[in-house]
Design a protein around this motif. Structure first.
Motif, PDB file in Angstrom:
ATOM      1  N   GLU A   1     -16.433  15.437  10.524  1.00 35.84           N
ATOM      2  CA  GLU A   1     -17.696  14.867  10.063  1.00 35.84           C
ATOM      3  C   GLU A   1     -17.433  13.804   8.998  1.00 35.84           C
ATOM      4  OE1 GLU A   1     -20.074  17.641   7.957  1.00 35.84           O
ATOM      5  OE2 GLU A   1     -21.778  16.278   7.713  1.00 35.84           O
ATOM      6  N   VAL A   2     -17.996  12.628   9.214  1.00 32.92           N
ATOM      7  CA  VAL A   2     -17.853  11.547   8.240  1.00 32.92           C
ATOM      8  C   VAL A   2     -18.682  11.863   6.995  1.00 32.92           C
ATOM      9  CG1 VAL A   2     -18.331   9.119   7.774  1.00 32.92           C
ATOM     10  CG2 VAL A   2     -17.383   9.801   9.990  1.00 32.92           C
ATOM     11  N   GLN A   3     -18.055  11.745   5.838  1.00 32.21           N
ATOM     12  CA  GLN A   3     -18.775  11.916   4.576  1.00 32.21           C
ATOM     13  C   GLN A   3     -18.405  10.781   3.634  1.00 32.21           C
ATOM     14  OE1 GLN A   3     -18.096  15.958   3.072  1.00 32.21           O
ATOM     15  NE2 GLN A   3     -20.080  16.505   3.912  1.00 32.21           N
ATOM     16  N   LEU A   4     -19.406  10.245   2.962  1.00 31.70           N
ATOM     17  CA  LEU A   4     -19.240   9.210   1.950  1.00 31.70           C
ATOM     18  C   LEU A   4     -20.010   9.674   0.727  1.00 31.70           C
ATOM     19  CD1 LEU A   4     -19.921   6.114   4.233  1.00 31.70           C
ATOM     20  CD2 LEU A   4     -17.697   6.894   3.414  1.00 31.70           C
ATOM     21  N   VAL A   5     -19.308   9.885  -0.385  1.00 28.12           N
ATOM     22  CA  VAL A   5     -19.927  10.440  -1.581  1.00 28.12           C
ATOM     23  C   VAL A   5     -19.724   9.479  -2.755  1.00 28.12           C
ATOM     24  CG1 VAL A   5     -20.039  12.378  -3.160  1.00 28.12           C
ATOM     25  CG2 VAL A   5     -19.526  12.776  -0.736  1.00 28.12           C
ATOM     26  N   GLU A   6     -20.823   8.862  -3.187  1.00 31.59           N
ATOM     27  CA  GLU A   6     -20.764   7.922  -4.304  1.00 31.59           C
ATOM     28  C   GLU A   6     -20.869   8.653  -5.638  1.00 31.59           C
ATOM     29  OE1 GLU A   6     -23.369   5.837  -1.088  1.00 31.59           O
ATOM     30  OE2 GLU A   6     -23.095   7.852  -1.922  1.00 31.59           O
ATOM     31  N   SER A   7     -20.307   8.029  -6.655  1.00 31.72           N
ATOM     32  CA  SER A   7     -20.429   8.528  -8.021  1.00 31.72           C
ATOM     33  C   SER A   7     -20.254   7.369  -8.979  1.00 31.72           C
ATOM     34  CB  SER A   7     -19.377   9.614  -8.296  1.00 31.72           C
ATOM     35  OG  SER A   7     -18.066   9.087  -8.150  1.00 31.72           O
ATOM     36  N   GLY A   8     -20.593   7.608 -10.235  1.00 35.60           N
ATOM     37  CA  GLY A   8     -20.380   6.593 -11.249  1.00 35.60           C
ATOM     38  C   GLY A   8     -21.608   5.843 -11.706  1.00 35.60           C
ATOM     39  N   GLY A   9     -22.737   6.101 -11.083  1.00 35.67           N
ATOM     40  CA  GLY A   9     -23.962   5.439 -11.515  1.00 35.67           C
ATOM     41  C   GLY A   9     -24.444   5.968 -12.845  1.00 35.67           C
ATOM     42  N   VAL A  93     -30.471   1.601  -6.235  1.00 37.02           N
ATOM     43  CA  VAL A  93     -29.612   2.646  -5.701  1.00 37.02           C
ATOM     44  C   VAL A  93     -28.502   1.944  -4.922  1.00 37.02           C
ATOM     45  CG1 VAL A  93     -29.410   4.652  -4.199  1.00 37.02           C
ATOM     46  CG2 VAL A  93     -31.493   4.307  -5.559  1.00 37.02           C
ATOM     47  N   TYR A  94     -27.263   2.286  -5.220  1.00 43.29           N
ATOM     48  CA  TYR A  94     -26.114   1.665  -4.577  1.00 43.29           C
ATOM     49  C   TYR A  94     -25.528   2.625  -3.548  1.00 43.29           C
ATOM     50  CZ  TYR A  94     -26.147  -2.213  -7.836  1.00 43.29           C
ATOM     51  OH  TYR A  94     -26.510  -3.340  -8.536  1.00 43.29           O
ATOM     52  N   TYR A  95     -25.368   2.095  -2.345  1.00 41.71           N
ATOM     53  CA  TYR A  95     -24.857   2.884  -1.234  1.00 41.71           C
ATOM     54  C   TYR A  95     -23.501   2.357  -0.773  1.00 41.71           C
ATOM     55  CZ  TYR A  95     -29.713   4.438  -0.786  1.00 41.71           C
ATOM     56  OH  TYR A  95     -30.957   4.959  -1.024  1.00 41.71           O
ATOM     57  N   GLY A 111     -23.511   6.601   2.570  1.00 43.41           N
ATOM     58  CA  GLY A 111     -23.496   7.668   1.596  1.00 43.41           C
ATOM     59  C   GLY A 111     -24.907   7.983   1.143  1.00 43.41           C
ATOM     60  N   GLN A 112     -25.011   8.907   0.202  1.00 39.74           N
ATOM     61  CA  GLN A 112     -26.338   9.332  -0.266  1.00 39.74           C
ATOM     62  C   GLN A 112     -26.874   8.409  -1.369  1.00 39.74           C
ATOM     63  OE1 GLN A 112     -23.564  10.564  -1.488  1.00 39.74           O
ATOM     64  NE2 GLN A 112     -23.948  10.566  -3.704  1.00 39.74           N
ATOM     65  N   GLY A 113     -26.023   7.594  -1.923  1.00 39.62           N
ATOM     66  CA  GLY A 113     -26.438   6.634  -2.936  1.00 39.62           C
ATOM     67  C   GLY A 113     -26.249   7.141  -4.355  1.00 39.62           C
ATOM     68  N   THR A 114     -26.086   6.197  -5.276  1.00 42.96           N
ATOM     69  CA  THR A 114     -26.005   6.519  -6.692  1.00 42.96           C
ATOM     70  C   THR A 114     -26.874   5.515  -7.459  1.00 42.96           C
ATOM     71  OG1 THR A 114     -24.501   6.963  -8.553  1.00 42.96           O
ATOM     72  CG2 THR A 114     -23.905   5.138  -7.091  1.00 42.96           C
ATOM     73  N   GLN A 115     -27.667   6.015  -8.386  1.00 42.73           N
ATOM     74  CA  GLN A 115     -28.615   5.176  -9.112  1.00 42.73           C
ATOM     75  C   GLN A 115     -27.928   4.424 -10.240  1.00 42.73           C
ATOM     76  OE1 GLN A 115     -32.171   4.767  -8.700  1.00 42.73           O
ATOM     77  NE2 GLN A 115     -31.781   3.124 -10.164  1.00 42.73           N
ATOM     78  N   VAL A 116     -28.172   3.132 -10.284  1.00 39.70           N
ATOM     79  CA  VAL A 116     -27.734   2.291 -11.394  1.00 39.70           C
ATOM     80  C   VAL A 116     -28.984   1.703 -12.049  1.00 39.70           C
ATOM     81  CG1 VAL A 116     -26.525   0.183 -12.046  1.00 39.70           C
ATOM     82  CG2 VAL A 116     -25.496   1.747 -10.374  1.00 39.70           C
ATOM     83  N   THR A 117     -29.132   1.941 -13.335  1.00 40.43           N
ATOM     84  CA  THR A 117     -30.271   1.418 -14.080  1.00 40.43           C
ATOM     85  C   THR A 117     -29.757   0.590 -15.244  1.00 40.43           C
ATOM     86  OG1 THR A 117     -31.609   3.348 -13.499  1.00 40.43           O
ATOM     87  CG2 THR A 117     -32.371   1.993 -15.346  1.00 40.43           C
ATOM     88  N   VAL A 118     -30.168  -0.670 -15.280  1.00 39.85           N
ATOM     89  CA  VAL A 118     -29.760  -1.584 -16.343  1.00 39.85           C
ATOM     90  C   VAL A 118     -30.985  -1.879 -17.201  1.00 39.85           C
ATOM     91  CG1 VAL A 118     -28.642  -3.754 -16.913  1.00 39.85           C
ATOM     92  CG2 VAL A 118     -28.066  -2.575 -14.774  1.00 39.85           C
ATOM     93  N   SER A 119     -30.956  -1.354 -18.404  1.00 40.13           N
ATOM     94  CA  SER A 119     -32.128  -1.477 -19.271  1.00 40.13           C
ATOM     95  C   SER A 119     -31.720  -1.273 -20.717  1.00 40.13           C
ATOM     96  CB  SER A 119     -33.179  -0.427 -18.886  1.00 40.13           C
ATOM     97  OG  SER A 119     -34.266  -0.448 -19.790  1.00 40.13           O
ATOM     98  N   SER A 120     -32.437  -1.960 -21.600  1.00 37.20           N
ATOM     99  CA  SER A 120     -32.197  -1.769 -23.020  1.00 37.20           C
ATOM    100  C   SER A 120     -33.157  -0.726 -23.591  1.00 37.20           C
ATOM    101  CB  SER A 120     -32.348  -3.107 -23.760  1.00 37.20           C
ATOM    102  OG  SER A 120     -33.598  -3.680 -23.470  1.00 37.20           O
TER     103      SER A 120
END
Length: 120
Positions: A1-9, A93-95, A111-120
């Motif tokens: 089974e193909v799996q793609l797991v993002e992290s680091g957001g 969300v970055y996939y 992949g399931q995606g990882t959220q990146v939020t750029v804000s002050s």
């Protein structure tokens, strides 16, 4: 089974940096072109970057060129996206995604995606 797991957001201030990782399994990672795609709130998917199976060729969307760097470690079955000089408009969300064939192939797994939020 193909799996793609993002992290680091996460949440980062404008001008900051993040490094996304994508751990791949279930296929011969070193033989496939890989890509990053993002989706901002209320918008459609936007292609960000791609890297050839051997890592020798890369491509970037104009919106991230010069700020983002895609790379891969085929020994670790891992794809990376180094994001520098982040802007609020990079919020999404970055996939991580696998292409079915070569450079021009369609995406067949996400992949399931990882959220990146750029804000002050």
């Amino acid at each position: 089974e193909v799996q793609l797991v993002e992290s680091g957001g996460g949440l980062v201030q404008p001008g900051g940096s993040l490094r996304l990782s994508c751990a791949a399994s279930g296929f011969t990672f070193s033989t496939y072109t890989m890509t990053w795609v993002r989706q901002a709130p209320g918008k459609g998917p936007e292609w960000v970057s791609a890297i050839h199976s051997g890592g020798g060729s890369t491509s970037y969307a104009d919106s991230v060129k010069g700020r983002f760097t895609i790379s891969r470690d085929n020994a670790k079955n891992t794809l990376y996206l180094q994001m520098n000089s982040l802007k609020p408009e990079d919020t999404a969300v970055y996939y991580c995604a696998k292409k079915a064939g070569g450079w021009g192939g369609i995406i067949d797994y996400w992949g399931q995606g990882t959220q990146v939020t750029v804000s002050s």
